[in-house]
Design a protein around this motif. Sequence first.
Motif, mmCIF file in Angstrom:
data_model
loop_
_atom_site.group_PDB
_atom_site.id
_atom_site.type_symbol
_atom_site.label_atom_id
_atom_site.label_comp_id
_atom_site.label_asym_id
_atom_site.label_seq_id
_atom_site.Cartn_x
_atom_site.Cartn_y
_atom_site.Cartn_z
ATOM 1 N N ILE A 290 0.876 -1.173 0.000
ATOM 2 C CA ILE A 290 0.000 0.000 0.000
ATOM 3 C C ILE A 290 0.909 1.216 0.000
ATOM 4 C CG2 ILE A 290 -1.783 1.292 1.219
ATOM 5 C CD1 ILE A 290 -2.719 -1.335 2.466
ATOM 6 N N GLU A 291 1.012 1.895 -1.117
ATOM 7 C CA GLU A 291 1.904 3.046 -1.208
ATOM 8 C C GLU A 291 1.355 4.206 -0.367
ATOM 9 O OE1 GLU A 291 4.202 3.387 -5.187
ATOM 10 O OE2 GLU A 291 2.114 2.985 -5.714
ATOM 11 N N ASN B 135 -4.397 6.687 4.697
ATOM 12 C CA ASN B 135 -5.548 6.237 5.470
ATOM 13 C C ASN B 135 -5.935 4.801 5.145
ATOM 14 O OD1 ASN B 135 -5.665 8.697 6.717
ATOM 15 N ND2 ASN B 135 -7.369 9.484 5.523
ATOM 16 N N LYS B 136 -5.678 4.391 3.926
ATOM 17 C CA LYS B 136 -5.931 2.984 3.558
ATOM 18 C C LYS B 136 -5.054 2.063 4.393
ATOM 19 C CE LYS B 136 -5.984 -0.078 -0.496
ATOM 20 N NZ LYS B 136 -5.715 -0.151 -1.968
ATOM 21 N N LEU B 137 -3.779 2.430 4.542
ATOM 22 C CA LEU B 137 -2.896 1.628 5.384
ATOM 23 C C LEU B 137 -3.285 1.754 6.848
ATOM 24 C CD1 LEU B 137 -0.506 -0.207 5.882
ATOM 25 C CD2 LEU B 137 1.003 1.798 5.765
ATOM 26 N N ALA B 138 -3.672 2.951 7.273
ATOM 27 C CA ALA B 138 -4.083 3.148 8.666
ATOM 28 C C ALA B 138 -5.248 2.228 9.019
ATOM 29 C CB ALA B 138 -4.470 4.605 8.897
ATOM 30 N N THR B 139 -6.169 2.041 8.086
ATOM 31 C CA THR B 139 -7.294 1.130 8.312
ATOM 32 C C THR B 139 -6.801 -0.304 8.464
ATOM 33 O OG1 THR B 139 -8.834 2.545 7.112
ATOM 34 C CG2 THR B 139 -9.418 0.218 7.315
ATOM 35 N N GLY C 43 -2.696 12.527 6.396
ATOM 36 C CA GLY C 43 -3.599 11.440 6.741
ATOM 37 C C GLY C 43 -3.857 11.338 8.236
ATOM 38 N N ASP C 44 -4.629 10.316 8.602
ATOM 39 C CA ASP C 44 -5.003 10.082 9.997
ATOM 40 C C ASP C 44 -3.831 9.483 10.779
ATOM 41 O OD1 ASP C 44 -7.479 10.827 9.063
ATOM 42 O OD2 ASP C 44 -8.342 8.800 9.145
ATOM 43 N N HIS C 45 -3.901 9.648 12.106
ATOM 44 C CA HIS C 45 -2.964 9.002 13.015
ATOM 45 C C HIS C 45 -3.716 7.912 13.777
ATOM 46 C CE1 HIS C 45 -0.744 12.543 11.984
ATOM 47 N NE2 HIS C 45 -1.482 13.339 12.741
ATOM 48 N N ILE C 46 -3.037 6.815 14.069
ATOM 49 C CA ILE C 46 -3.629 5.712 14.808
ATOM 50 C C ILE C 46 -2.945 5.593 16.168
ATOM 51 C CG2 ILE C 46 -3.995 3.203 14.888
ATOM 52 C CD1 ILE C 46 -5.704 4.551 12.793
ATOM 53 N N VAL C 47 -3.754 5.543 17.230
ATOM 54 C CA VAL C 47 -3.240 5.335 18.579
ATOM 55 C C VAL C 47 -3.823 4.020 19.096
ATOM 56 C CG1 VAL C 47 -2.883 6.336 20.856
ATOM 57 C CG2 VAL C 47 -3.336 7.838 18.903
ATOM 58 N N ALA C 48 -2.957 3.033 19.309
ATOM 59 C CA ALA C 48 -3.379 1.719 19.823
ATOM 60 C C ALA C 48 -2.890 1.595 21.260
ATOM 61 C CB ALA C 48 -2.804 0.605 18.963
#
Length: 377
Positions: A24-25, A35-39, A62-67
Motif C-alpha cells: 500500500i503506497e 488512510n488505507k494503510l491506517a485502516t 492522513g489520519d494518526h492511529i493510537v493503539a
Amino acid sequence: MPTVSDHPFDTNVILDGIRRWVEIETPTDAPDQVNKLATLVADGYRGLPANIERVPGHSGCGDHIVARSSWGQENPGILVLSHLDTVHPIGFIERLPFHVESDSAFGPGIYDMKGGAYLAFHAFRELCAGGGHSPLGITHLYVSDEEIGSPTSRALIEAEGRKAKYVLVTEPARDGGKIVTSRKGVARFEVFIKGVPSHAGTRPADGRSAIRELANIIQTLEAMNDLARGVTVNVGVVRGGTKPNVIPEDAYAEVDMRVPTLADADELVPRILGLTSRTDGVSVKVTGELNRPPYEKSKTGATLFEHARSLAAQIGFELIDSYTGGGSDGNFTAPFTATLDGLGVDGEGAHTHYEQMYISSIEPRTRLLHRLYQTLR
C-alpha cells in the motif's frame, strides 16, 4: 499456514505482514493512501486487548492511529513511535516492487520504516497471544506525516511522550544494526529576496539583482558549516529570475540545518533568521525555526540502552549505540522521556530506488521489542 502463535517469531509470517503494508503506497501527500494503510493497521488489532483511537488528519495529511493496551494506562508506560508515510511517490512500486533477493526484501518504505513499525506490532500481538500482560501499559502511535517533519502529529507525540516512562522508536537500524541514542536537531528556513528589475542590456545600472544577493546569502550560510562541531547547513533549493535579459527582481532558497545540541541551535537559528542584505535597494526576509530539537543522550536514555543491550545479548546479538544526523519523532520526546531509537529492521537505501531490509534482522529485532515489552518496569 500456521497461526502466528504456533511460531511466534516466524520470519516468513512476519515478512508477509510487512509485504502487505509495503504494497500500500503511502507518500505523505497522498492522505487517502495513508488512510488505507491506517485502516489495515487498525484492523490488525481486532481481537486483541487494545483500544484504538483514530485521530483525523488535516492540512493535507492522513489520519494518526493510537493503539493502547487495555491494561496499564493509569500509570506511565511504554510509548512506541512509528510512521506510516514514505517519501516515494505514487507509482514508485512499479519501479521497486516488493521482492526478495537472498537476504534482502525490497520495496518503497520497507526499511524506513514499515518494516520496523510492523515488528513492533507483531511483538505486541505475540505478547497478547502468550496470555500475559507487560508490567507497563503499551501505547503504539502510528503517525502520517513524519517524513515532512510531523507538523500535524507533533503535539500528539509530545503529549503521549510526556505521559510515558519510556519511548521506543521503530526507525530503521543504522550501519549493521546499531541502535540510535542521539540525533541532531533539524531546522528549516525559507529565504525571500526582493530586488529591482531592469533591462539587462540597456539599463543594467537601474536594477538590483536578487540572485546576486542570494549568492551572497548562500556564501554566508555555507560558511556556517562546521563538520568538526557537527553543524551542517545546506542550501537545498534555489529559484529566481524570469528571463536572461532581465535583472532578477526575486530569488528564493530553502535551507536545512542540523545541530548536535540545543546550545548550537540557540546560537545559530537567530543568526540565520537575522540575515540581512549587503546591497542597497535589496531586501532579505528569512522565516523558519528549529523543527526538531536535538535528541541528546541522557542518563535515563543511557540506562534504557544498557537494558536493551543486555536483552540483545541474551537473544544472541550485539547491540551497539550510535549517533546520527537524521531526525525522527524521537527528537520530540528525548528531551523529557527516556527514548531509544533505531529499533526497526536493519537494511540500507532509505529513500532510494534500492531500499531494502535484511530478512535476517527480522527475528532477533522482533524478539528484542518483545522482551522490552516484557521487562521494562
